[in-house]
Design an enzyme around this catalytic site. Structure first.
Site, mmCIF file in Angstrom:
data_model
loop_
_atom_site.group_PDB
_atom_site.id
_atom_site.type_symbol
_atom_site.label_atom_id
_atom_site.label_comp_id
_atom_site.label_asym_id
_atom_site.label_seq_id
_atom_site.Cartn_x
_atom_site.Cartn_y
_atom_site.Cartn_z
ATOM 1 N N GLU A 56 43.449 47.762 22.261
ATOM 2 C CA GLU A 56 44.035 47.603 23.593
ATOM 3 C C GLU A 56 45.558 47.670 23.537
ATOM 4 O O GLU A 56 46.199 48.358 24.346
ATOM 5 C CB GLU A 56 43.600 46.262 24.191
ATOM 6 N N TYR B 27 36.421 41.299 18.325
ATOM 7 C CA TYR B 27 37.610 40.848 19.045
ATOM 8 C C TYR B 27 38.893 41.430 18.454
ATOM 9 O O TYR B 27 39.731 41.965 19.189
ATOM 10 C CB TYR B 27 37.668 39.324 19.066
#
Length: 268
Positions: free
Chosen positions: A208, A201
């Site tokens: 991102e 994560y």
């Protein structure tokens, strides 16, 4: 980052048709993400993927409207010094894999939009907010950033991002494929599905955000706002997965931790 695709309530099992559909959906998704891992790793280890498989699958992306966004605005070409510097530092260690993977990434990630529909129709019991956050953020990156901004194609952060996605999605979809099919899920697969998010994560979220920052253009402030919500968005997904992990593993662990030493001695 990855949402949880739970089965419907045990008191109301899915119909055979729904169960069959969900099995096919999860199996295809797992296979698609596994293929993306293969394509990315083949570039990383300097080996080309099978040309026959590439030529067979590449035309599939031509059926997806890859220029929806560009119908409404010109193709941006902006970049920034920070992105150039970061790319130059990472590129010797992490190659860009866009040219070898995007043709598969685009349809596989777009297929995930069905997960929102699954929740809305009650086919699965995933929380709607986490599902929307997960799916929409990735679709924004795939179609609103990567497909639209050519400068992102040479970024090593694209590679770390898609590998974080794929290494999360393969165990998740494999887990639910076996569960829906009625087979026993191996404990190692359960552990991977509910434990690797601790590492994947943060890697995915940071990648991102930085991929978005490689594409500064007319919408700088809009993208800056989107990046600003990445941290709370990561926490929402992180907390949700920790809650799910406690539900899967925490019952026996919590019971043992609450036992007094005398109780443990008696149990032995």
């Amino acid at each position: 980052m990855s949402n949880v695709n739970k089965l419907p309530n045990a008191r109301r099992a899915p119909s055979p048709v729904v169960r069959c559909y969900l099995i096919v959906f999860n199996a295809l998704s797992a296979a698609g993400w596994a293929y993306i891992i293969y394509l990315a790793l083949s570039v990383i280890i300097d080996q080309r993927a099978s040309s026959s498989a590439y030529d067979f699958l590449k035309p599939l992306v031509s059926y997806v409207p890859t220029s929806i966004v560009t119908l409404f605005s010109p193709q941006p070409t902006a970049t920034n010094q920070f992105s150039n510097t970061l790319t130059s530092i990472l590129r010797p260690y992490i190659p860009a894999t866009h040219n070898s993977t995007f043709f598969a990434l685009a349809p596989v990630q777009s297929l995930a939009a069905l997960e929102i529909i699954h929740v809305l129709l009650g086919l699965v019991r995933s929380p709607l907010p986490t599902t929307v956050i997960q799916v929409s953020s990735r679709l924004i990156l795939v179609w609103g950033i990567i497909e639209r901004f050519p400068h992102t194609h040479s970024s090593p952060l694209y590679t770390t991002m898609i590998l974080a996605w794929a290494l999360t999605e393969v165990p998740r979809h494999a887990y639910y494929t076996l569960l829906l099919a009625g087979y026993g899920v191996p404990i190692w697969l359960t552990w991977i599905r509910y434990s690797t998010f601790y590492i994947l994560y943060p890697i995915g979220a940071v990648s991102e955000a930085l991929v978005m920052l490689t594409a500064w253009g007319l919408e700088d402030w809009v993208k800056a706002g989107l990046v600003a919500i990445w941290a709370p968005g990561l926490w929402v997904m992180y907390a949700h997965m920790m809650h799910m992990r406690r539900r899967v593993f925490g019952v026996n662990e919590g019971r043992k931790s609450r036992e007094k030493p005398k109780d443990r001695a008696k149990a032995k």
